[in-house]
Design a protein around this motif. Structure first.
Motif, PDB file in Angstrom:
ATOM      1  N   PRO A   1       0.808  -1.225   0.000  1.00 59.63           N
ATOM      2  CA  PRO A   1       0.000   0.000   0.000  1.00 59.63           C
ATOM      3  C   PRO A   1       0.840   1.273   0.000  1.00 59.63           C
ATOM      4  N   ARG A   2       1.981   1.252   0.689  1.00 59.77           N
ATOM      5  CA  ARG A   2       2.828   2.441   0.725  1.00 59.77           C
ATOM      6  C   ARG A   2       3.422   2.726  -0.654  1.00 59.77           C
TER       7      ARG A   2
ATOM      8  N   ASN B   1      -5.748  -1.390  12.292  1.00 57.26           N
ATOM      9  CA  ASN B   1      -4.431  -0.770  12.412  1.00 57.26           C
ATOM     10  C   ASN B   1      -3.566  -1.004  11.175  1.00 57.26           C
ATOM     11  N   ARG B   2      -4.205  -1.017  10.019  1.00 55.31           N
ATOM     12  CA  ARG B   2      -3.483  -1.102   8.749  1.00 55.31           C
ATOM     13  C   ARG B   2      -3.266   0.329   8.255  1.00 55.31           C
ATOM     14  N   ARG B   3      -2.265   0.993   8.839  1.00 58.06           N
ATOM     15  CA  ARG B   3      -2.072   2.415   8.565  1.00 58.06           C
ATOM     16  C   ARG B   3      -1.760   2.683   7.097  1.00 58.06           C
ATOM     17  N   ASP B   4      -0.913   1.884   6.484  1.00 60.40           N
ATOM     18  CA  ASP B   4      -0.576   2.107   5.080  1.00 60.40           C
ATOM     19  C   ASP B   4      -1.789   1.896   4.183  1.00 60.40           C
TER      20      ASP B   4
ATOM     21  N   GLU C   1       5.670 -11.588   4.461  1.00 63.46           N
ATOM     22  CA  GLU C   1       6.319 -11.674   3.150  1.00 63.46           C
ATOM     23  C   GLU C   1       5.386 -11.148   2.062  1.00 63.46           C
ATOM     24  N   VAL C   2       4.108 -11.531   2.145  1.00 61.81           N
ATOM     25  CA  VAL C   2       3.126 -11.067   1.158  1.00 61.81           C
ATOM     26  C   VAL C   2       2.945  -9.560   1.233  1.00 61.81           C
ATOM     27  N   ASP C   3       3.068  -9.005   2.429  1.00 59.84           N
ATOM     28  CA  ASP C   3       2.869  -7.570   2.629  1.00 59.84           C
ATOM     29  C   ASP C   3       3.854  -6.745   1.817  1.00 59.84           C
TER      30      ASP C   3
END
Length: 337
Positions: free
Chosen positions: A29-30, A95-98, A296-298
């Motif tokens: 996401p970032r 809490n998924r900030r990105d 890892e997927v992130d």
């Protein structure tokens, strides 16, 4: 250290912006946010002066089909800022900030798309007719007012991985990836092949680039939940199978008034053939997250690389004219996982 967030007023329990990330690749996401910043565009900068004259030279059927495509895309963009709010809230609660930050950009871009297309409608003198193209159609109403709204607003009370997957498949994969990108790609090819509507062409190219990032985020969201729990694969498949017939029906509903000879040589088979193939490629990407570690997927940017590949494959299949790019879009090299 992870932080639990309560999004009620004055209930934030911590701030994670200063967390160390080391030299690891950015989370998906970032990176999507950075790509969106690099590709920023302003609808008011697009010159639409030639489009009015070109539009007047089209046959009545060609004008009608063009307006149907554009009006339905406006409807998607205008509904997104409201419909996507539960997804933003779900990311904040988890809490998924990105993801939360990227979704705010996605919502902004959808509003920007609606602004650009509505401005084009005004420029060609069709603004008073816009409601006529959006208020009819049973399948269209089922798609936007029932399936899309139901899957997104379900997140208000249920922010589970299953609910997030259903929302991502509905909005990002089917509405944006299957229906939206199909219309954007077909419209851009018509403009290029006929040498018409240069302003609309620029708008469609910009929007398509944005939409591919949106679709990549949907693929990523399904992948991270699948990596956390393999049983989520059944939910991805079920929701996709539920919605694909509706997507096909919606394209058929738009083409039905024209009979077997739709304007611009457009056909149901031509529109849906590549769209269904792309759906399959995205499902394959989701499936490859099975058995992998969620962290890892992130940081696996393969959903973004896939959208770049799909775009390049589509351009190659369209001939030399379709490989020409009118809008310069900055594309960073995708790091390997």
């Amino acid at each position: 250290m992870s932080l639990t967030r309560d999004i009620e007023p004055s209930r934030h329990l911590g701030f994670g912006g200063g967390a160390r990330t080391g030299h690891r690749p950015d989370p998906v996401p970032r990176q999507l946010l950075r790509d969106g910043n690099a590709a920023f565009w302003n609808p008011d900068d697009i010159d639409l002066t030639r489009d009015e004259a070109d539009f007047a030279t089209l046959s009545p059927g060609e004008r009608r089909l063009t307006c149907l495509f554009v009006a339905n895309l406006i409807a998607v963009g205008e509904s997104a800022p409201q419909d996507l709010q539960p997804f933003v809230t779900a990311m904040a609660t988890e809490n998924r900030r990105d993801d939360e930050t990227y979704l705010t950009q996605l919502v902004f871009e959808e509003a920007q798309h609606a602004q650009a297309l509505r401005t084009w409608f005004d420029a060609v003198g069709m603004s008073d007719s816009l409601p006529w193209f959006t208020e009819n159609g049973d399948v269209r109403r089922r798609s936007f007012l029932e399936e899309l709204s139901w899957s997104l607003y379900a997140l208000t009370d249920d922010q589970s991985p299953a609910a997030q997957i259903r929302a991502a498949v509905t909005h990002n994969h089917i509405l944006e990836g299957c229906l939206g990108l199909t219309c954007y790609t077909a419209g851009a090819q018509i403009c290029r092949n006929r040498g018409i509507l240069p302003g609309l062409l620029r708008i469609l190219e910009h929007i398509a680039a944005d939409e591919r990032r949106h679709v990549a985020w949907g693929t990523f969201t399904c992948r991270r939940h699948l990596a956390a729990d393999d049983e989520n694969w059944a939910i991805v498949l079920q929701r996709t199978q539920e919605l694909l017939p509706l997507a096909t029906e919606m394209i058929g509903e738009m083409l039905a008034p024209f009979g077997p000879g739709a304007p611009f040589g457009i056909s149901m088979q031509g529109l849906m053939g590549s769209a269904l193939s792309d759906v399959g490629r995205r499902l394959d990407s989701v499936a490859r997250a099975r058995g992998r570690h969620p962290e890892e997927v992130d940081r696996d940017h393969s959903p973004m690389r896939l959208e770049d590949e799909i775009e390049m494959d589509g351009n190659r299949s369209g001939g030399e004219d379709d490989r020409r790019t009118v809008v310069s879009i900055r594309r960073p090299v995708r790091p390997a996982p």
